[in-house]
Design a protein around this motif. Structure first.
Motif, mmCIF file in Angstrom:
data_model
loop_
_atom_site.group_PDB
_atom_site.id
_atom_site.type_symbol
_atom_site.label_atom_id
_atom_site.label_comp_id
_atom_site.label_asym_id
_atom_site.label_seq_id
_atom_site.Cartn_x
_atom_site.Cartn_y
_atom_site.Cartn_z
ATOM 1 N N TYR A 353 13.211 -8.987 -4.429
ATOM 2 C CA TYR A 353 13.099 -9.103 -2.971
ATOM 3 C C TYR A 353 12.399 -7.888 -2.368
ATOM 4 C CZ TYR A 353 14.572 -10.334 1.798
ATOM 5 O OH TYR A 353 14.595 -10.674 3.138
ATOM 6 N N VAL A 354 12.817 -6.712 -2.798
ATOM 7 C CA VAL A 354 12.249 -5.478 -2.249
ATOM 8 C C VAL A 354 10.770 -5.351 -2.611
ATOM 9 C CG1 VAL A 354 12.362 -2.959 -2.308
ATOM 10 C CG2 VAL A 354 14.475 -4.304 -2.267
ATOM 11 N N GLY A 355 10.422 -5.647 -3.870
ATOM 12 C CA GLY A 355 9.031 -5.534 -4.307
ATOM 13 C C GLY A 355 8.121 -6.501 -3.577
ATOM 14 N N VAL A 356 8.569 -7.752 -3.405
ATOM 15 C CA VAL A 356 7.762 -8.755 -2.707
ATOM 16 C C VAL A 356 7.607 -8.377 -1.234
ATOM 17 C CG1 VAL A 356 7.668 -11.165 -1.955
ATOM 18 C CG2 VAL A 356 8.356 -10.611 -4.298
ATOM 19 N N SER A 357 8.666 -7.840 -0.635
ATOM 20 C CA SER A 357 8.597 -7.478 0.784
ATOM 21 C C SER A 357 7.502 -6.452 1.049
ATOM 22 C CB SER A 357 9.945 -6.939 1.258
ATOM 23 O OG SER A 357 10.203 -5.648 0.737
ATOM 24 N N LYS A 358 7.205 -5.594 0.069
ATOM 25 C CA LYS A 358 6.187 -4.558 0.257
ATOM 26 C C LYS A 358 4.790 -5.147 0.405
ATOM 27 C CE LYS A 358 8.766 -0.911 -2.121
ATOM 28 N NZ LYS A 358 8.832 0.020 -3.277
ATOM 29 N N LEU A 359 4.599 -6.390 -0.026
ATOM 30 C CA LEU A 359 3.311 -7.055 0.205
ATOM 31 C C LEU A 359 3.073 -7.284 1.694
ATOM 32 C CD1 LEU A 359 3.130 -9.775 -2.597
ATOM 33 C CD2 LEU A 359 1.371 -8.055 -2.113
ATOM 34 N N PHE A 360 4.159 -7.359 2.465
ATOM 35 C CA PHE A 360 4.053 -7.697 3.883
ATOM 36 C C PHE A 360 4.332 -6.526 4.821
ATOM 37 C CE2 PHE A 360 5.199 -11.545 1.562
ATOM 38 C CZ PHE A 360 4.255 -12.455 2.030
ATOM 39 N N ILE A 361 5.343 -5.724 4.504
ATOM 40 C CA ILE A 361 5.807 -4.720 5.458
ATOM 41 C C ILE A 361 5.161 -3.351 5.207
ATOM 42 C CG2 ILE A 361 8.013 -5.916 5.588
ATOM 43 C CD1 ILE A 361 9.240 -3.601 3.967
ATOM 44 N N GLN A 362 5.419 -2.455 6.140
ATOM 45 C CA GLN A 362 5.021 -1.063 5.944
ATOM 46 C C GLN A 362 6.165 -0.341 5.234
ATOM 47 O OE1 GLN A 362 3.827 1.025 9.462
ATOM 48 N NE2 GLN A 362 3.475 2.946 8.390
ATOM 49 N N SER A 363 5.855 0.231 4.092
ATOM 50 C CA SER A 363 6.852 0.978 3.327
ATOM 51 C C SER A 363 6.377 2.421 3.172
ATOM 52 C CB SER A 363 7.053 0.333 1.953
ATOM 53 O OG SER A 363 5.856 0.401 1.195
ATOM 54 N N ASP A 364 7.133 3.187 2.448
ATOM 55 C CA ASP A 364 6.739 4.588 2.226
ATOM 56 C C ASP A 364 5.451 4.694 1.423
ATOM 57 O OD1 ASP A 364 8.982 5.408 3.566
ATOM 58 O OD2 ASP A 364 10.211 5.616 1.754
ATOM 59 N N GLU A 365 5.199 3.681 0.578
ATOM 60 C CA GLU A 365 4.030 3.752 -0.304
ATOM 61 C C GLU A 365 2.804 3.025 0.255
ATOM 62 O OE1 GLU A 365 6.836 2.022 -1.480
ATOM 63 O OE2 GLU A 365 7.911 3.753 -2.296
ATOM 64 N N THR A 366 3.016 1.927 0.969
ATOM 65 C CA THR A 366 1.885 1.079 1.355
ATOM 66 C C THR A 366 2.048 0.522 2.776
ATOM 67 O OG1 THR A 366 2.976 -0.878 0.449
ATOM 68 C CG2 THR A 366 1.488 0.331 -1.025
ATOM 69 N N VAL A 367 0.931 0.000 3.263
ATOM 70 C CA VAL A 367 0.925 -0.758 4.521
ATOM 71 C C VAL A 367 0.587 -2.194 4.160
ATOM 72 C CG1 VAL A 367 -0.161 -1.056 6.775
ATOM 73 C CG2 VAL A 367 0.227 1.243 5.877
ATOM 74 N N GLY A 368 1.557 -3.088 4.262
ATOM 75 C CA GLY A 368 1.404 -4.459 3.796
ATOM 76 C C GLY A 368 0.574 -5.335 4.706
ATOM 77 N N ILE A 369 0.429 -6.586 4.259
ATOM 78 C CA ILE A 369 -0.408 -7.551 4.965
ATOM 79 C C ILE A 369 0.125 -7.838 6.357
ATOM 80 C CG2 ILE A 369 -1.124 -9.994 4.948
ATOM 81 C CD1 ILE A 369 -1.170 -9.723 1.849
ATOM 82 N N GLY A 370 1.439 -7.916 6.481
ATOM 83 C CA GLY A 370 2.028 -8.234 7.774
ATOM 84 C C GLY A 370 1.593 -7.275 8.853
ATOM 85 N N ILE A 371 1.720 -5.975 8.567
ATOM 86 C CA ILE A 371 1.374 -4.996 9.594
ATOM 87 C C ILE A 371 -0.143 -4.834 9.715
ATOM 88 C CG2 ILE A 371 1.411 -2.902 8.136
ATOM 89 C CD1 ILE A 371 3.026 -1.618 10.496
ATOM 90 N N ARG A 372 -0.884 -4.979 8.613
ATOM 91 C CA ARG A 372 -2.348 -4.874 8.668
ATOM 92 C C ARG A 372 -2.932 -5.983 9.536
ATOM 93 N NH1 ARG A 372 -5.091 -2.579 4.134
ATOM 94 N NH2 ARG A 372 -6.341 -4.469 3.898
ATOM 95 N N MET A 373 -2.490 -7.209 9.285
ATOM 96 C CA MET A 373 -3.021 -8.334 10.059
ATOM 97 C C MET A 373 -2.487 -8.321 11.489
ATOM 98 S SD MET A 373 -3.120 -12.401 9.126
ATOM 99 C CE MET A 373 -4.005 -12.059 7.597
#
Length: 449
Positions: A353-373
């Protein structure tokens, strides 16, 4: 002598004047037709803005952990205790035991033969709560039935409630009557005790139920609460105790709500596809007319499409689920739509769940698709620099100019109409005068014959 034929009127067809006036209005009709084309374009563009706005709202639920994460609480014995959680609750399994439910303090009077005729005394009685607050209930001799006393207590709104109950004890015990006054604290718990001094009344109160706190074991630790709804055990969780079952261990589990999260993912795919399908339809050429949609030449559509397609191209640097395709969301190369495999998406979220969520949300490591779009959509909607508001202003400016042009042409057409009608009126008068002179001449020539 042959007669001379003279018209008795001007001979001018009134429809000819109307036709000439209509010719003068032709430029107005042309401008109005061009305006309608722009109005139709503006309406279509407004529809597109609505779709983009819906996409933006969906993306707002996928920007951060607080937006994306959905938790649920399950109880092994929901008939004993159940609850709800928000995103602040700690993931895990916990053991509970409900030993006693919280209950309110209740006092009961002796029985009376009726509720609305027999007087139960006069003067006053004092009601004192455990917190030290007390108040007097005045009893009027003319209004002193059980119903009257209950009404008086309830009207004071002091956290104490009175009810007249019909126990029908008389059918079991001939020494008892049927009606009693039940007084109870509106709060539950040990500290909600009520004491009543009946003073000059005929009422005698006895303790029917002693107020008591909720008592539970949480991970073998004693926990108490004034009510059966526990809101402060730890942040993010509310428990609702239903019944006491001493000795029965209840397991409550706080975990990720995969199904709830998938609802947001599905809404994102659907709203993205609606925008893409709208744009795609504008670029398609109708085989019957050999023309594309009315917005096909609008550069803002191309900008919007490029922006969304760019935002969707994202991957995580590490992990099992690095791209949207890994979690069941792929792009159709023919249409540009997103294809959604819910089974694959559910499996991915269930596994990590946590790993998949990083594809969408902004985390400490990345800016996901959700916030980018989401940021891309917000930029498109920006009143200062966004493509969409800019296009709106362009439409507004064009339509304002059309309205000004139509107003000028209307004034000119009105002047021309007045001029044409005036000229034809003059001509009609001249012809009518000539006709009148012809009639006189005809009469004279006829007299000479």
């Amino acid at each position: 002598m042959a007669g001379i034929r003279i018209n008795t009127g001007s001979g001018i067809d009134p429809k000819m004047v109307d036709q000439l006036v209509e010719i003068e209005r032709e430029p107005i009709k042309q401008v109005e037709a061009r305006k309608k084309t722009i109005v139709d374009e503006q309406k279509l563009f407004s529809d597109l803005k609505g779709l983009v706005s819906t996409l933006g709202s969906t993306l707002n639920g996928m920007r951060t952990k607080a937006d994306f994460y959905k938790l649920k609480l399950t109880s092994s014995h929901p008939d004993i205790i159940e609850g709800t959680v928000d995103n602040n609750a700690p993931i895990g399994s916990y053991e509970l035991e409900v030993r006693h439910l919280a209950r309110s303090h209740k006092l009961l009077t002796q029985s009376f033969e009726d509720k609305d005729k027999t007087a139960v005394g006069f003067g006053y009685m004092t009601i004192e709560k455990e917190d030290g607050e007390s108040f007097d209930v005045d009893i009027d001799p003319d209004r002193s039935t059980l119903n009257d006393v209950a009404t008086q207590i309830n009207s004071m709104d002091k956290g104490v409630k009175a009810i007249v109950i019909n126990t029908k004890e008389g059918i079991e015990d001939s020494d008892e009557e049927n009606y009693r006054l039940l007084v109870l604290s509106e709060k539950s718990g040990k500290e909600a005790k009520v004491t009543i001094d009946p003073d000059t009344t005929y009422l005698e109160f006895k303790e029917q139920i002693t107020g008591r706190n909720l008592e539970m074991l949480f991970e073998d630790v004693k926990v108490y609460n004034e009510t059966n709804k526990v809101t402060e055990l730890f942040p993010g969780m509310v428990l609702d105790a239903k019944k006491a079952e001493p000795g029965t261990k209840v397991n409550i589990k706080i975990d990720y709500d995969v199904d709830k999260s998938l609802e947001n993912v599905k809404k994102f795919v659907e709203s993205y596809n609606k925008v893409n399908e709208f744009i795609e339809k504008q670029f398609q050429v109708d085989p019957n007319t050999n023309k594309a949609g009315v917005l096909s030449k609008d550069n803002s559509l191309r900008t919007l499409r490029r922006t969304l397609q760019s935002a969707i191209q994202f991957s995580l640097p590490t992990g099992k689920y690095q791209t949207l395709a890994d979690v069941g969301i792929s792009t159709d190369p023919k249409t540009g739509n997103l294809k959604y495999d819910e089974t694959k998406a559910k499996q991915a979220l269930s596994e990590d769940y946590v790993g998949v969520s990083k594809l969408f949300i902004q985390s400490d490591e990345t800016v996901g698709i959700g916030i980018r779009m989401s940021d891309s959509v917000r930029n498109l909607q920006s009143q200062q620099s966004g493509v969409l508001p800019s296009k709106d202003r362009e439409y507004k400016h064009i339509l304002e100019n059309f309205d000004k042009d139509i107003a000028v042409k209307n004034r000119y057409a009105k002047q021309k109409e007045e001029s044409i009608r005036h000229q034809f009126a003059v001509v009609e008068q001249l012809i009518s005068g000539m006709n009148a002179q012809g009639q006189v001449l005809q009469q004279r020539l006829g007299g000479m014959g």
